[in-house]
Design an enzyme around this catalytic site. Structure first.
Site, mmCIF file in Angstrom:
data_model
loop_
_atom_site.group_PDB
_atom_site.id
_atom_site.type_symbol
_atom_site.label_atom_id
_atom_site.label_comp_id
_atom_site.label_asym_id
_atom_site.label_seq_id
_atom_site.Cartn_x
_atom_site.Cartn_y
_atom_site.Cartn_z
ATOM 1 C CD1 TRP A 104 -2.096 -2.232 1.845
ATOM 2 C CD2 TRP A 104 -2.915 -1.305 0.197
ATOM 3 N NE1 TRP A 104 -2.881 -3.009 1.467
ATOM 4 C CE2 TRP A 104 -3.566 -2.711 0.283
ATOM 5 C CE3 TRP A 104 -3.472 -0.832 -1.284
ATOM 6 C CZ2 TRP A 104 -4.367 -2.968 -0.323
ATOM 7 C CZ3 TRP A 104 -4.380 -1.495 -1.985
ATOM 8 C CH2 TRP A 104 -5.070 -2.508 -1.504
ATOM 9 C CG ASP A 173 -3.230 3.704 4.043
ATOM 10 O OD1 ASP A 173 -4.478 3.479 4.771
ATOM 11 O OD2 ASP A 173 -3.003 2.973 3.198
ATOM 12 C CE LYS A 197 -8.762 -3.792 3.650
ATOM 13 N NZ LYS A 197 -7.728 -2.765 3.179
HETATM 14 C C1 LIG Z 1 -7.178 -2.176 1.890
HETATM 15 C C2 LIG Z 1 -6.162 -1.042 2.088
HETATM 16 C C3 LIG Z 1 -6.089 -0.016 0.988
HETATM 17 C C4 LIG Z 1 -6.952 0.137 -0.085
HETATM 18 O O1 LIG Z 1 -8.406 0.359 0.454
HETATM 19 P P1 LIG Z 1 -9.340 0.615 -0.928
HETATM 20 O O2 LIG Z 1 -10.594 1.161 -0.021
HETATM 21 O O3 LIG Z 1 -9.590 -0.715 -1.529
HETATM 22 O O4 LIG Z 1 -8.746 1.569 -1.740
HETATM 23 C C5 LIG Z 1 -5.186 0.973 1.218
HETATM 24 N N1 LIG Z 1 -4.260 0.829 2.299
HETATM 25 C C6 LIG Z 1 -4.352 -0.119 3.072
HETATM 26 C C7 LIG Z 1 -3.475 -0.096 4.331
HETATM 27 C C8 LIG Z 1 -5.229 -1.111 3.199
HETATM 28 O O5 LIG Z 1 -5.174 -2.048 4.034
#
Ligand SMILES: *Cc1c(COP(=O)(O)O)cnc(C)c1O
Length: 362
Positions: A104, A173, A197
């Site tokens: 990511w 993030d 998540k």
């Molecule tokens: C799942 C995830 C993403 C991507 O998320 P989307 O909503 O599919 O764009 C980005 N960063 C992390 C750390 C993730 O676990």
């Protein structure tokens, strides 16, 4: 029926608290005595105002946010943030620092690159297949922000402490560990999380942004790509992801009322992860992939001695009511995602299953 539900270890979309699902179900046909479901109500109505304001207030209470912080709900998942962040905060010679700890983070870096922005990757754990969290990082003096990923969903590593950036705001993030522990928000200029998540349905992204970050953002951007558009309209410049926000509100309520807030949530998460890691460490069949001090409390990644045995393990697990244990397609192996909503009971059941599988496959 609740008793037909499996033990869900999916990485995302992932398990939600049963109480939340039951509340959605029971209020679906007639939300708040409106005679409508929450997906049929105007986002400009007082019904929905109450929902979004409650979600914002709960997020602020849980994280002890002061008035400088705005809680926003955007669309485009976490991935749109990878592009919006450099777009909003870097212009001309402005520079940012990035920490690369996995898939990511790499994607976030790529979006800055595409826009030909000025940035440095100041630390990376790519040399050891992202199996650890880098330490003692030196940051650029003039960076406008430091971008990092707090929990690496795919590689199973997590920052247990946030780096000292000498006052440079961290942009983080937190898709896979937001609201899993208390945070010292002083360090952060912006945090964001795709909801699927730890918060709710996919598609919605929570963004928490500090006023000074808004103040330094670029003016000349399309409306839908500007943070200020959403901050000045309580996330309702256009129709927001109503059902997502509603679910997030219920999840935050569950954290506050049922789990007792973020300190308690963290204690619970540590207990759950310890149970699973201690078992794996004592086993002769399973081994974790992340270095010990860097292991994630949310995504437990592990391997068996052969890919064939891993396949058997995952198949047998499904037969026994354990879903989502397959590792990300890019890395293989196994992964148990144990976000906030995973119960201690589900971890006990998993350990029991893994013990039996080990005995049968000595
Ligand atoms: C799942 C995830 C993403 C991507 O998320 P989307 O909503 O599919 O764009 C980005 N960063 C992390 C750390 C993730 O676990």
């Amino acid at each position: 029926m609740a008793d037909q539900r499996i033990y869900n270890f999916n990485a995302g979309p992932a398990a939600l608290p049963l109480q939340v699902l039951e509340e959605i179900q029971s209020s679906f046909l007639n939300f708040d005595q409106s005679g409508m479901s929450v997906t049929e109500i105007s986002h400009r109505s007082s019904y929905f105002d109450d929902v979004i304001n409650d979600a914002v207030e709960r997020a602020k209470r849980l994280l002890n946010l002061d008035e400088r912080f705005h809680v926003l709900f955007l669309q485009g998942g976490a991935s749109l943030q990878f592009a919006m962040i450099p777009m909003n905060f870097l212009s001309g010679d402005d520079k940012a620092d990035y920490i690369n700890t996995g898939t990511w983070s790499t994607k976030a870096i790529k979006e800055a690159q595409i826009q030909k922005k000025n940035f440095s990757v100041v630390a990376s754990s790519e040399d050891k297949d992202f199996s650890y969290i880098p330490k003692d990082i030196e940051f650029s003096k003039n960076a406008k922000y430091v971008h990092m990923t707090s929990n690496n969903t795919i590689k199973g590593t997590q920052f247990h402490e946030f780096p000292d950036t000498n006052g440079i705001p961290i942009v983080c993030d937190m898709s896979s560990d937001i609201f899993s522990r208390p945070l010292d928000m002083e360090k952060f200029g912006l945090i964001y999380a795709g909801a699927q998540k730890n918060l709710g349905p996919s598609g919605t992204c929570m963004v928490i942004i500090r006023q000074d970050m808004l103040d330094m953002a670029n003016e000349n951007l399309p409306s839908m790509l500007k943070y200020d558009t959403f901050a000045s309209k309580n996330s309702m410049y256009n129709t927001p992801p109503c059902f997502g926000i509603y679910t997030i509100d219920l999840v935050l309520k569950w954290i506050e009322d049922q789990m007792g807030g973020l300190e308690k949530m963290e204690e619970y998460n540590i207990k759950k992860a310890d149970l699973l890691y201690d078992f794996i460490d004592s086993s002769e069949l399973y081994r974790t992939t992340a270095q010990k001090y860097s292991r994630s409390l949310m995504n437990v990644t592990f391997r068996l001695p052969s890919e064939d045995l891993e396949k058997q393990f995952i198949g047998k697990a499904i037969e026994n009511g354990f879903g989502g244990l397959k590792g990300h397609r890019s890395v293989g192996g196994c992964r148990a995602s144990i976000y906030n909503a995973a119960t201690m009971e589900s971890i006990h059941a998993l350990v029991q299953f893994m013990t039996i599988f080990e005995k049968e496959n000595k």
